[in-house]
Design an enzyme around this catalytic site. Structure first.
Site, short mmCIF file in Angstrom:
data_model
loop_
_atom_site.label_atom_id
_atom_site.label_comp_id
_atom_site.label_asym_id
_atom_site.label_seq_id
_atom_site.Cartn_x
_atom_site.Cartn_y
_atom_site.Cartn_z
N ASP A 134 -9.73 10.23 0.37
CA ASP A 134 -10.10 11.64 0.44
C ASP A 134 -11.07 11.90 1.56
OD1 ASP A 134 -8.66 12.64 -1.58
OD2 ASP A 134 -10.31 12.84 -3.00
N LYS A 189 -5.79 15.60 4.38
CA LYS A 189 -4.98 16.53 5.17
C LYS A 189 -3.60 15.96 5.49
CE LYS A 189 -6.87 15.31 9.71
NZ LYS A 189 -7.85 14.30 9.39
N MET A 219 -28.22 7.47 -26.63
CA MET A 219 -29.17 7.11 -27.71
C MET A 219 -28.90 7.92 -28.97
SD MET A 219 -32.77 6.61 -25.78
CE MET A 219 -32.83 7.00 -24.05
#
Ligand code: SAH
Length: 480
Positions: free
Chosen positions: A37, A59, A163
Site C-alpha cells: 500500500d 495505484k 484487565m
C-alpha cells in the site's frame, strides 16, 4: 495441480522501520509476491528478495487506487499458483485497513492465510509525539474512530477490555450501559498470540459464565461487538499443525539455519537457546603444508565445511585431494561451497564414518574439526592403519548459563519439545537445567546425539531421521 500457496496479511507498522516486526520481515523476505500500500514505508520493503513480483495496490497504471475486489483477485490468483503472497499494509492489517475483508475473501476462496499484526498508528504516532494514549489517573478509555465517510452507513462499534477477567460481570454490564445489547457477540482471548492462546466466544449475556467454566484467567482481553462473529470463518491460528506448541531448540552451529522459521510457520512458538558459539581460528601458516600433504580432507561438521574457503585460502593447494562428508546434510553444505564429496558416511556420526572408512580411500587423512572434538575419529582411523591427523579450525565455546527468566519459565511451565541439535547441547543444557524442564519431550537430531543425551539423564522420546529443519519438523509432527 500445483501446491496451494498462502497469504500473509502483514502489518508494516506506522512508518519507523524499527517498528516493523521480526515475523513481518521474515515472511517478507520469503515472499514470491508482495502486494503493498501507499502507507507502507518503502524502507521496510528492502527486506524483500530480488526478483519478487511487486503489486502496487496504491495505484493502478491509470493512476487510481486499485479496487478492493481486484486486490482480492490478485491475492487469490497468486496463492492458487502455489506462491507465497504477502499483503503488506500500514500499521496493523486489522485496524481500519480492510484486512478483515481480504481475510474473508481468502476464506471464501479456501486459501490458507495468516495474520502478522503490526503496530497501529493510533498508538504509535501519539507515543512518538510524547502522548501516552492511556494514563493512570487521567484516562481509562481509548477509542479509535473512523473519520472517513466512505464506509457506508453502519455504526457498529467494538469495545476491547484490558484487565477485565476478574471483573468480567462488571465489564459486560458497562458494555450494556453503553448500548451494546445482551445478544451482542463477545469474546475473551487469554494469552493471545502465545502458545497458550485460548479463546472463548459468547454474548454479552453469557460470556462471564462461559469464561468461568473454561477457567479463563489473566492475562486476557475481552472483545465486545459484531466483529466477534467474523472469527467463525477467519480463525487461522488454530489451523496450523503445531499451534499451541512451545519448542525449545538448543545447539550452536545448527541454530540460525532456518529451523526456527520452519517450525514457526507451522504454528509453534520457538525459543532458540544456543549452548555454544563457534568462532573461526585465523588460518595458520602451518595449515598450508598439512592441507597440501593430505590425500583426503574429512568434514564432520557444518561449521568446518562452511569455513573451508577461508581455511584453504589458495585452492591450488588441493591438487588431487579428495573429500569426505560425515553424512548427506554435511555433503550439502560442502556442495554449497562448490565441493562434491567423494565419500559420504552412511551416518549418523563420525564414529560410523571411521568404522565404514572405505578400503580404496588410501593415503593421508586430514580431519578438519572444532576444538571441542575429542580426536576419536582420528584414533579410530589410526587403529585401522590409516594415516590420520586432526586440524582444529574453529573454537567451540560452551555457554555455561542461560537467561534467568528463561530458565525459571522452563522449570515452571516447561515446553512441549526440547530439541537437541548436538550431543554437546544436550550435555550443556543438562548443566543449566539440572532438574530438567517442566513438562517436555526430548527430540534428538540423530542417534549419536540421542546416546549422549541419554548418558546425561535426558529421556529421549524421538530421534530425527535427518539432521535438518525438515527432519525436526517431520519427527515432531509424527510424535505429536
Ligand atoms: N491499518 C493502519 C491504518 C490505516 S488507515 C494502522 O493500523 O495504523 C490510514 C490512516 O492511518 C491514515 O489516514 C492516518 O490517519 C493513520 N496513519 C497511518 N500511518 C500514520 C502515521 N505514520 N502517522 C500518523 N497517522 C498515520
Amino acid at each position: 495441480m500445483s501446491k496451494l500457496g498462502k497469504v500473509w496479511l502483514v502489518g508494516a507498522g506506522p512508518g519507523d522501520p524499527g517498528l516493523f516486526t521480526r515475523k513481518g520481515r521474515e515472511v517478507l523476505a520469503k515472499a514470491d509476491v508482495i502486494v503493498y500500500d501507499r502507507l507502507v514505508n518503502p524502507g521496510i520493503l528492502l527486506a524483500a528478495r530480488p526478483g519478487v513480483l511487486w503489486i502496487d495496490a496504491g495505484k493502478t497504471p491509470r493512476g487510481k487506487r486499485m479496487e478492493q475486489g481486484e486486490i482480492h483477485r490478485n491475492l487469490i490468483r497468486y496463492a492458487r499458483k502455489g506462491m507465497r503472497v504477502v499483503r503488506c499494509k500500514g500499521g496493523d492489517p486489522f485496524v481500519f485497513g480492510r484486512g478483515g475483508e481480504e481475510a474473508e475473501a481468502l476464506w471464501k476462496a479456501k486459501i490458507p492465510f495468516e495474520v502478522v499484526s503490526g503496530v497501529t498508528a493510533g498508538i504509535a504516532a501519539p507515543a512518538y509525539a510524547g502522548i501516552p494514549v492511556t494514563q493512570r489517573g487521567v484516562s481509562t478509555e481509548l477509542s479509535f474512530r473512523l473519520g472517513s465517510r466512505a464506509e457506508g452507513s453502519v455504526h457498529g462499534k467494538t469495545l476491547v477490555g484490558y484487565m477485565s477477567v476478574e471483573v468480567l460481570e462488571e465489564f459486560l454490564q458497562a458494555a450494556r450501559d453503553r448500548g451494546f445489547s445482551s445478544q451482542t457477540p463477545a469474546a475473551i482471548v487469554q494469552q493471545g498470540t502465545t502458545h497458550c492462546q485460548k479463546v472463548v466466544i459468547g454474548t454479552v449475556r453469557n460470556l462471564a459464565a462461559l469464561a468461568k467454566k473454561s477457567q479463563i484467567r489473566p492475562p486476557a482481553v475481552v472483545v465486545v461487538g459484531d466483529v466477534v462473529n467474523l472469527r467463525k470463518n477467519l480463525q487461522w491460528w488454530e489451523k496450523r499443525k503445531l499451534a499451541g506448541k512451545r519448542i525449545v531448540l538448543t545447539g550452536s552451529e545448527q541454530l540460525g539455519q532456518g529451523w526456527r522459521e520452519v517450525l514457526e510457520e507451522h504454528g509453534a512458538e520457538v525459543w532458540e537457546i544456543p549452548m555454544g558459539t563457534i568462532e573461526a581460528i585465523p588460518p595458520q601458516p602451518s595449515w598450508r603444508a598439512k592441507i597440501r600433504r593430505a590425500n583426503w580432507l574429512v568434514f564432520t561438521s557444518a561449521a568446518a565445511a562452511r569455513l573451508f574457503p577461508t581455511i584453504v585460502g589458495d585452492w591450488r593447494l588441493l591438487g588431487g585431494c579428495k573429500f569426505a562428508a560425515v553424512g548427506k546434510m554435511n555433503a550439502k553444505v560442502l556442495s554449497s561451497i562448490g565441493i562434491e564429496a567423494d565419500w559420504i558416511g552412511r551416518g549418523p556420526g563420525s564414529r560410523e564414518l571411521a568404522e565404514g572408512w572405505p578400503k580404496w580411500a588410501t593415503g593421508k587423512v586430514l580431519h578438519l574439526t572444532g576444538s571441542a572434538g575429542d580426536g576419536s575419529f582420528v584414533q579410530r582411523l589410526r587403529k585401522k592403519g590409516v594415516q590420520a591427523e586432526r586440524l582444529v579450525v574453529y573454537r567451540n565455546t560452551a555457554h555455561r548459563s542461560i537467561q534467568r527468566p528463561v530458565q525459571e519459565a522452563l522449570r515452571r511451565e516447561g515446553a512441549d519439545w526440547v530439541v537437541f541439535a548436538s550431543g554437546s547441547a544436550a550435555v550443556r543444557f543438562r548443566k543449566v537445567m539440572p532438574k530438567g524442564v517442566g513438562k517436555m519431550k526430548v527430540l534428538a537430531i540423530g542417534p549419536a546425539t540421542a546416546r549422549t543425551a541419554k548418558s546425561v539423564g535426558w529421556r529421549v522420546k524421538s530421534i530425527a531421521t535427518e539432521p535438518s529443519a525438515m527432519g525436526v519438523l517431520r519427527a515432531i509432527l509424527k510424535a505429536t
